[in-house]
Enzyme design. Sequence first.
Site, PDB file in Angstrom:
ATOM      1  N   ARG A  21      18.089  18.678 -30.138  1.00  0.00           N
ATOM      2  CA  ARG A  21      19.405  18.057 -30.203  1.00  0.00           C
ATOM      3  C   ARG A  21      19.269  16.580 -29.847  1.00  0.00           C
ATOM      4  O   ARG A  21      18.778  16.241 -28.762  1.00  0.00           O
ATOM      5  CB  ARG A  21      20.371  18.754 -29.237  1.00  0.00           C
ATOM      6  CG  ARG A  21      21.717  18.073 -29.135  1.00  0.00           C
ATOM      7  CD  ARG A  21      22.703  18.864 -28.294  1.00  0.00           C
ATOM      8  NE  ARG A  21      23.960  18.127 -28.181  1.00  0.00           N
ATOM      9  CZ  ARG A  21      24.344  17.452 -27.107  1.00  0.00           C
ATOM     10  NH1 ARG A  21      23.584  17.427 -26.016  1.00  0.00           N
ATOM     11  NH2 ARG A  21      25.486  16.797 -27.100  1.00  0.00           N
TER      12      ARG A  21
ATOM     13  N   TYR B  33      26.516  21.895 -16.055  1.00  0.00           N
ATOM     14  CA  TYR B  33      25.632  21.425 -14.984  1.00  0.00           C
ATOM     15  C   TYR B  33      26.003  21.937 -13.603  1.00  0.00           C
ATOM     16  O   TYR B  33      25.167  21.915 -12.708  1.00  0.00           O
ATOM     17  CB  TYR B  33      25.639  19.891 -14.926  1.00  0.00           C
ATOM     18  CG  TYR B  33      24.876  19.260 -16.056  1.00  0.00           C
ATOM     19  CD1 TYR B  33      23.505  19.056 -15.958  1.00  0.00           C
ATOM     20  CD2 TYR B  33      25.514  18.894 -17.236  1.00  0.00           C
ATOM     21  CE1 TYR B  33      22.793  18.490 -16.995  1.00  0.00           C
ATOM     22  CE2 TYR B  33      24.811  18.323 -18.288  1.00  0.00           C
ATOM     23  CZ  TYR B  33      23.450  18.127 -18.155  1.00  0.00           C
ATOM     24  OH  TYR B  33      22.734  17.578 -19.188  1.00  0.00           O
TER      25      TYR B  33
ATOM     26  N   GLU C 263      19.963   7.320 -17.152  1.00  0.00           N
ATOM     27  CA  GLU C 263      21.029   8.243 -16.753  1.00  0.00           C
ATOM     28  C   GLU C 263      22.323   7.465 -16.446  1.00  0.00           C
ATOM     29  O   GLU C 263      22.797   7.409 -15.318  1.00  0.00           O
ATOM     30  CB  GLU C 263      20.551   9.098 -15.571  1.00  0.00           C
ATOM     31  CG  GLU C 263      21.557  10.082 -14.993  1.00  0.00           C
ATOM     32  CD  GLU C 263      22.273  10.972 -16.009  1.00  0.00           C
ATOM     33  OE1 GLU C 263      21.645  11.403 -16.975  1.00  0.00           O
ATOM     34  OE2 GLU C 263      23.481  11.199 -15.828  1.00  0.00           O
ATOM     35  N   TRP C 264      22.878   6.821 -17.466  1.00  0.00           N
ATOM     36  CA  TRP C 264      24.174   6.138 -17.386  1.00  0.00           C
ATOM     37  C   TRP C 264      24.323   5.333 -16.078  1.00  0.00           C
ATOM     38  O   TRP C 264      23.496   4.491 -15.797  1.00  0.00           O
ATOM     39  CB  TRP C 264      25.305   7.156 -17.592  1.00  0.00           C
ATOM     40  CG  TRP C 264      25.097   7.973 -18.841  1.00  0.00           C
ATOM     41  CD1 TRP C 264      24.844   9.313 -18.911  1.00  0.00           C
ATOM     42  CD2 TRP C 264      25.068   7.511 -20.218  1.00  0.00           C
ATOM     43  NE1 TRP C 264      24.686   9.708 -20.218  1.00  0.00           N
ATOM     44  CE2 TRP C 264      24.814   8.635 -21.037  1.00  0.00           C
ATOM     45  CE3 TRP C 264      25.227   6.265 -20.852  1.00  0.00           C
ATOM     46  CZ2 TRP C 264      24.707   8.562 -22.433  1.00  0.00           C
ATOM     47  CZ3 TRP C 264      25.133   6.195 -22.247  1.00  0.00           C
ATOM     48  CH2 TRP C 264      24.888   7.320 -23.005  1.00  0.00           C
TER      49      TRP C 264
ATOM     50  N   GLU D  63      23.622  21.517 -23.401  1.00  0.00           N
ATOM     51  CA  GLU D  63      22.922  20.841 -22.294  1.00  0.00           C
ATOM     52  C   GLU D  63      23.020  21.704 -21.050  1.00  0.00           C
ATOM     53  O   GLU D  63      24.076  22.246 -20.727  1.00  0.00           O
ATOM     54  CB  GLU D  63      23.565  19.489 -21.947  1.00  0.00           C
ATOM     55  CG  GLU D  63      23.282  18.391 -22.927  1.00  0.00           C
ATOM     56  CD  GLU D  63      23.923  17.062 -22.516  1.00  0.00           C
ATOM     57  OE1 GLU D  63      24.033  16.780 -21.299  1.00  0.00           O
ATOM     58  OE2 GLU D  63      24.311  16.317 -23.427  1.00  0.00           O
TER      59      GLU D  63
ATOM     60  N   HIS E 258      27.370  10.074 -29.086  1.00  0.00           N
ATOM     61  CA  HIS E 258      27.162  10.507 -27.695  1.00  0.00           C
ATOM     62  C   HIS E 258      27.554   9.319 -26.808  1.00  0.00           C
ATOM     63  O   HIS E 258      26.706   8.562 -26.332  1.00  0.00           O
ATOM     64  CB  HIS E 258      25.697  10.889 -27.506  1.00  0.00           C
ATOM     65  CG  HIS E 258      25.391  11.605 -26.219  1.00  0.00           C
ATOM     66  ND1 HIS E 258      24.857  12.874 -26.177  1.00  0.00           N
ATOM     67  CD2 HIS E 258      25.518  11.241 -24.920  1.00  0.00           C
ATOM     68  CE1 HIS E 258      24.663  13.240 -24.921  1.00  0.00           C
ATOM     69  NE2 HIS E 258      25.058  12.270 -24.138  1.00  0.00           N
TER      70      HIS E 258
ATOM     71  N   GLN F 267      20.226   6.774 -24.414  1.00  0.00           N
ATOM     72  CA  GLN F 267      19.447   7.099 -23.228  1.00  0.00           C
ATOM     73  C   GLN F 267      17.937   7.069 -23.453  1.00  0.00           C
ATOM     74  O   GLN F 267      17.182   6.965 -22.493  1.00  0.00           O
ATOM     75  CB  GLN F 267      19.865   8.464 -22.692  1.00  0.00           C
ATOM     76  CG  GLN F 267      21.286   8.444 -22.152  1.00  0.00           C
ATOM     77  CD  GLN F 267      21.748   9.807 -21.695  1.00  0.00           C
ATOM     78  OE1 GLN F 267      22.222  10.605 -22.486  1.00  0.00           O
ATOM     79  NE2 GLN F 267      21.611  10.094 -20.421  1.00  0.00           N
TER      80      GLN F 267
ATOM     81  N   ASN G 184      28.183  21.864 -22.452  1.00  0.00           N
ATOM     82  CA  ASN G 184      27.254  21.190 -21.535  1.00  0.00           C
ATOM     83  C   ASN G 184      27.621  21.646 -20.135  1.00  0.00           C
ATOM     84  O   ASN G 184      28.728  21.397 -19.661  1.00  0.00           O
ATOM     85  CB  ASN G 184      27.395  19.663 -21.616  1.00  0.00           C
ATOM     86  CG  ASN G 184      26.819  19.112 -22.906  1.00  0.00           C
ATOM     87  OD1 ASN G 184      26.246  19.850 -23.714  1.00  0.00           O
ATOM     88  ND2 ASN G 184      26.954  17.812 -23.090  1.00  0.00           N
TER      89      ASN G 184
ATOM     90  N   TRP H  40      18.503  19.863 -20.992  1.00  0.00           N
ATOM     91  CA  TRP H  40      18.624  18.423 -20.813  1.00  0.00           C
ATOM     92  C   TRP H  40      17.652  18.056 -19.722  1.00  0.00           C
ATOM     93  O   TRP H  40      17.855  18.466 -18.596  1.00  0.00           O
ATOM     94  CB  TRP H  40      20.054  18.005 -20.429  1.00  0.00           C
ATOM     95  CG  TRP H  40      20.129  16.521 -20.316  1.00  0.00           C
ATOM     96  CD1 TRP H  40      19.840  15.757 -19.203  1.00  0.00           C
ATOM     97  CD2 TRP H  40      20.446  15.590 -21.361  1.00  0.00           C
ATOM     98  NE1 TRP H  40      19.956  14.425 -19.503  1.00  0.00           N
ATOM     99  CE2 TRP H  40      20.326  14.305 -20.816  1.00  0.00           C
ATOM    100  CE3 TRP H  40      20.797  15.741 -22.709  1.00  0.00           C
ATOM    101  CZ2 TRP H  40      20.559  13.144 -21.560  1.00  0.00           C
ATOM    102  CZ3 TRP H  40      21.034  14.595 -23.455  1.00  0.00           C
ATOM    103  CH2 TRP H  40      20.922  13.313 -22.879  1.00  0.00           C
TER     104      TRP H  40
ATOM    105  N   GLU I   3      30.935  15.475 -25.422  1.00  0.00           N
ATOM    106  CA  GLU I   3      31.787  15.415 -24.223  1.00  0.00           C
ATOM    107  C   GLU I   3      32.899  14.388 -24.306  1.00  0.00           C
ATOM    108  O   GLU I   3      33.000  13.490 -23.453  1.00  0.00           O
ATOM    109  CB  GLU I   3      30.933  15.076 -22.994  1.00  0.00           C
ATOM    110  CG  GLU I   3      29.856  16.070 -22.701  1.00  0.00           C
ATOM    111  CD  GLU I   3      29.056  15.705 -21.452  1.00  0.00           C
ATOM    112  OE1 GLU I   3      29.220  14.594 -20.935  1.00  0.00           O
ATOM    113  OE2 GLU I   3      28.266  16.533 -20.999  1.00  0.00           O
TER     114      GLU I   3
END
Length: 497
Positions: A103, A323, A447-448, A393, A148, A45, A321, A440, A194
Amino acid sequence: MEERRKKAVVLASAFLFFLLQSSCALRRDQFPSSFLFGTSTSAYQIEGAYKDANKSLSNWDVFTHSQEAKIKDGSNGDVAADHYHIYMEDVELMHSLGVNSYRFSISWSRVLPRGRYGTINPTGVAFYNNLIDSLLLRGIEPFVTLSHYDIPQELEDRYGGWLSPKIQKDFGYFAEVCFRKFGDRVKYWSTLNEPNFMVINGYGTGDYPPGHRNKQLIAGHNAILSHATAVEIYRKRYQVKQQGKIGIVIFMCWFEPLRNNSLDFLAAKQVMSFHVAWFLDPIIHGDYPPEMQQVLGSKLPTFSIKDRRKLQYKLDFIGINHYTSLYVRDCSVPPCNSSGSIDESPFIYNQRNGIPIGKPTAMPQYYVVPYGIEEVVLYTMRRYNNTPMFITENGYAQHSNSSMTELLNDIDRVDAIRQYLTYLNNAMRKGADVRGYFVWSLIDNFEWLYGYTKRFGLYYVDFNTQKRAPKLSARWYQQFLHGVEVLHEHDEQVDTI
Ligand code: BGC
């Protein structure tokens, strides 16, 4: 004119916000002094330099260049935030923030371009050595993820990546190279980022590489055993000498019953098992969760005696993580009506009676639900006997097409982080052994599937010039970490660049 009006509104709300903040301030000293406060990133990323100095192509390099990739803006991580070339600048940003940890992940294809079928790439190793040394010189503890989401494409081409048990050997080899090269200075290792999210997307829905569908159970099985392989190697050959810790990072939503009844309560519990305990139960308790065994029966892969021997090495910490939170509804009586549902088995909703579960963010299905972090931490504490935890995250997304004033004056991000930290602190006061928190992300990045259309950074990145600029959240984090309770009035507005 419009821009000026917007600016005035942003300024006024910033002022009100900080007035409000002074009455319910969160302080650094509410957390132990040894607590790790950091920022988080991942190799694909931010690094860019996708073909530099003998790096081979990873699964994400190949995927983003292919026809199948549905990246929102058609972009890729070829250059990303060019961190590979300007990492020193990013280390300085962290130093000025005052974080005591960082990280990041290692690009497997930079260190071992051909997995275990080729040689170690000395330039790749040198890059991470330099990064680690620069961090340590500034008192920043490296917190390293081995993979990752990214693997060398060669492993995909040779044997289908995570679908094959052969990946366990490759992952163990990669892990060992990293322990050997960096383990004298790296004291925190996460095996995988993840794996639950990665296999659901890459092997369940097929949205991530390699784009398979309905194969998440076997990919997950190999990921669990790859983790176990790396931990066994660390425990047997490195840990005593290097004195580090090793864990895994799991994507953890909080699943809240939609209705106040036992059916929804059980459904929510089941969904937590299918997302979280799926990976953590085998690693910590030695087998898949009973909730999954009951529902899936013989569809669930089984662990052989040899596998179980490996699984005994468990882990030292759980990375979380977090969100968002979502609602879950049982669908037996009365049957579900799909309106508002984002997942039909069992139904997962983002709203109750038309009211979203929390404040929406730029990411679809990510809502700010501060109490959710307390819930996931308490869930993990109870189910896993208070194994040490890190929030690896937590963050907030903006739309890239917002105005510059809004992007830099990210009051909503400050508010989200501050509230999440408050609820995290509640969990700790209830006895949860949480040892660190990473925002994060340090900088805006790739972002993917959303490419560069979303921004998670504390620092804004201009992807044309690669210039970084602090957002209000960077200033807030800095002041928080330095023990300052409220920003001064003159610090409230961040000038546009
Ligand atoms: C991933 C990150 C990603 C973030 C925001 C996490 O699930 O680990 O790579 O950027 O979510 O979507």
